[in-house]
Scaffold this motif. Structure first.
Motif: not given
Length: 274
Positions: A132-142, A151-163
């Motif tokens: 669900i993480i889109k390019p450049g769209i911020p991602a948050l998780t608990a 995995v979440i961190d790597a996906t956010a980095q790949k998409n250029g998404s603030p994490f």
């Protein structure tokens, strides 16, 4: 989702809420300002979509959830919602809800569930959910599990998404919310982090946040029913090991020393054996 909806509705916005599954009525899945979609609108939307469904072959026919997702999108557009809180159905990457581009992608936690579709390890399930993480769209998780977080961190980095990761100690910021259980304290912290992140697009005052969290309601999540002179009943929808663990912790916290009687109903595909 319920916490975010309540907070943003406290600002005066017209807020749509899409969730699944329903507890009592199908109409719970599609709500605007916590008013369930009228049955007449459900019938109308089904009738409108029928001609489109006839264009599909049997093999390629949309699923029930896919049809309901399209109905929800049409209804929210008709209702001119200012904001929609859009809950993913199953997984994320291939879920029907993933056709939208959100303001933020929020992953509450990662646990073993729906393994036949999502994978047998936390890392595999996280890979589906991070779809669900889109390019450049911020991602948050608990989420706290190291394998899932990686995995979440790597996906956010790949998409250029603030994490942003919300850790348990962040829950100390929350003075009060209406849902019971320590896990809901962490969920409230995640909702607050999301609101903080989106302040530039959707300003929310401290008073509105407090009001929203203090009055949030979600039946079937450690719902306590007390009747004079009779047993206290707790209703909860926990249906996987992680959910049962937090339910057990909440029971011990809220009813110390009690020996509850458990009445359990569960589908056969769940890991129900002790």
């Amino acid at each position: 989702s319920a916490m975010l909806e309540n907070i943003y509705r406290a600002t005066g916005l017209r807020v749509g809420l899409y969730t699944s599954p329903h507890l009592v009525s199908f109409a719970e899945r599609i709500q605007v300002n916590r008013r369930m979609i009228p049955e007449a609108d459900v019938v109308r939307l089904v009738e409108e979509i029928q001609p489109l469904l006839k264009q599909f072959s049997t093999a390629a026919h949309p699923t029930f959830f896919e049809v309901v997702t399209v109905m929800a999108l049409r209804y929210f557009a008709e209702q001119k919602c200012d904001l929609v809180i859009w809950e993913t159905g199953l997984g994320g990457r291939l879920d029907a809800t993933n056709i939208v581009t959100p303001l933020a992608s929020v992953i509450t936690n990662i646990g073993l569930d729906h393994q036949q579709w999502l994978g047998d390890t936390l890392a595999e399930i996280a890979a589906e959910k991070t779809g669900i993480i889109k390019p450049g769209i911020p991602a948050l998780t608990a989420a706290q599990e190291p394998d899932a977080l990686a995995v979440i961190d790597a996906t956010a980095q790949k998409n250029g998404s603030p994490f942003i990761q919300v850790a348990p100690h962040h829950a100390s910021r929350i003075s009060h919310h209406a849902l019971v259980g320590e896990h809901q304290q962490l969920n409230a912290a995640l909702a607050l982090a999301t609101v903080d992140l989106l302040q530039p697009q959707i300003p929310v005052s401290a008073a509105q946040i407090q009001s929203g969290l203090a009055s949030v309601n979600w039946p079937g999540r450690f719902q306590i029913i007390r009747r004079p002179g009779r047993k206290t009943i707790v209703l909860d929808g926990a249906h996987n090991p992680a959910g049962v663990e937090v339910l057990a912790a909440a029971l011990k916290s809220q009813f110390p020393g009690a020996q509850p009687t458990l009445i359990l109903g569960m589908l056969a595909d769940k890991d129900w054996r002790p």
